[in-house]
Design a protein around this motif. Structure first.
Motif, mmCIF file in Angstrom:
data_model
loop_
_atom_site.group_PDB
_atom_site.id
_atom_site.type_symbol
_atom_site.label_atom_id
_atom_site.label_comp_id
_atom_site.label_asym_id
_atom_site.label_seq_id
_atom_site.Cartn_x
_atom_site.Cartn_y
_atom_site.Cartn_z
ATOM 1 N N GLU A 181 -3.867 -12.299 12.587
ATOM 2 C CA GLU A 181 -3.602 -12.213 11.158
ATOM 3 C C GLU A 181 -2.116 -12.032 10.873
ATOM 4 N N THR A 239 -0.512 -15.467 11.167
ATOM 5 C CA THR A 239 -0.876 -16.482 10.168
ATOM 6 C C THR A 239 -0.708 -16.010 8.722
ATOM 7 N N GLN A 240 -0.774 -14.686 8.498
ATOM 8 C CA GLN A 240 -0.690 -14.159 7.130
ATOM 9 C C GLN A 240 0.233 -12.943 7.075
ATOM 10 N N GLU A 285 2.693 -11.979 5.099
ATOM 11 C CA GLU A 285 2.928 -11.359 3.794
ATOM 12 C C GLU A 285 1.715 -10.557 3.335
ATOM 13 N N ALA A 286 0.536 -11.114 3.540
ATOM 14 C CA ALA A 286 -0.688 -10.398 3.163
ATOM 15 C C ALA A 286 -0.841 -9.115 3.981
ATOM 16 N N GLU A 287 -0.484 -9.182 5.250
ATOM 17 C CA GLU A 287 -0.565 -8.008 6.114
ATOM 18 C C GLU A 287 0.457 -6.953 5.720
#
Length: 231
Positions: free
Chosen positions: A88, A91-92, A94-96
């Motif tokens: 995660e 791949t993500q 900013e969300a993390e």
């Protein structure tokens, strides 16, 4: 000017202390109960000793295998969570980062400061930050199967050796009484030492360990007496 000082928190002992106390307690209780149960059936002292030794060896191996399998399962779960978190983060990111910041917000940190803290922690070690604050995995609490297994086996054997020693020195006529009293004393000492090492209430831990040990031995002594009469 304040001086930095090194703090040794008791929680750092939780991994080996739990396994050590469990192993020693189980070694004393199970072996003493086995000895008392067999002796109550009017068995010869040599038979009681053989049963006790067999119980010690089997118990130590069982504790080692059980701890290893149990803690390995915990370790596998931790590694699976870390692998998913690593994916995660790749791949993500900013969300993390926002997810980490929101964790700090829930603890009372203002949103802008929480985001800055999340940025700085992720720059240093993103996976460690998420493992600690999102998953609750740290160096102190991480699973160590081999350490847990060896600690449990060793302490079980040490605990079991205590009531076994009484079989060698106590007269056959008072074997049940001698093993019971000595084992309760051993349990009381173990409860006090474990509580002291873990920073818990010594009296409460001592009473708790001694009570359940007495209950287990009384139960097996009763069963041994009934079986001995029936046979």
């Amino acid at each position: 000017m304040s001086r930095l000082h090194r703090e040794n928190h008791l929680v750092s002992r939780i991994g080996w202390l739990r396994a050590a106390v469990l192993g020693a307690n189980d070694g004393i209780v199970s072996t003493a109960s086995l000895i008392v149960g067999v002796a109550s059936s009017s068995a010869a002292s040599s038979d009681v000793l053989i049963a006790g030794i067999a119980g010690m060896v089997a118990g130590a191996m069982s504790m080692a295998a059980g701890e290893y399998v149990s803690v390995s399962s915990q370790s596998d779960t931790e590694q699976a969570d870390l692998a998913r978190e690593r994916q995660e983060l790749a791949t993500q990111p900013e969300a993390e980062r926002e997810e980490l910041a929101q964790l700090y917000v829930k603890r009372g940190v203002e949103i802008e400061l929480a985001r800055r803290v999340a940025d700085q922690l992720m720059e240093k070690d993103a996976l460690e930050a998420h493992a600690r604050d999102e998953l609750g995995i740290s160096e102190i609490t991480t699973a160590r199967p081999v350490v847990a297994a060896l600690t449990s086996a060793l302490t079980f054997a040490v605990g079991a050796a205590m009531p076994l020693g009484m079989v060698l020195i106590a007269p056959a006529s008072s074997l049940v009484t001698a093993v019971s009293i000595a084992s309760l004393l051993f349990l009381a000492v173990l409860g006090a030492v474990g509580a002291k090492a873990g920073g818990a209430n010594v009296l409460k831990a001592t009473v708790r360990v001694t009570f359940w040990g007495a209950f287990a031995m009384a139960l097996t002594a009763g069963i041994g007496t009934l079986v001995g009469r029936a046979v």
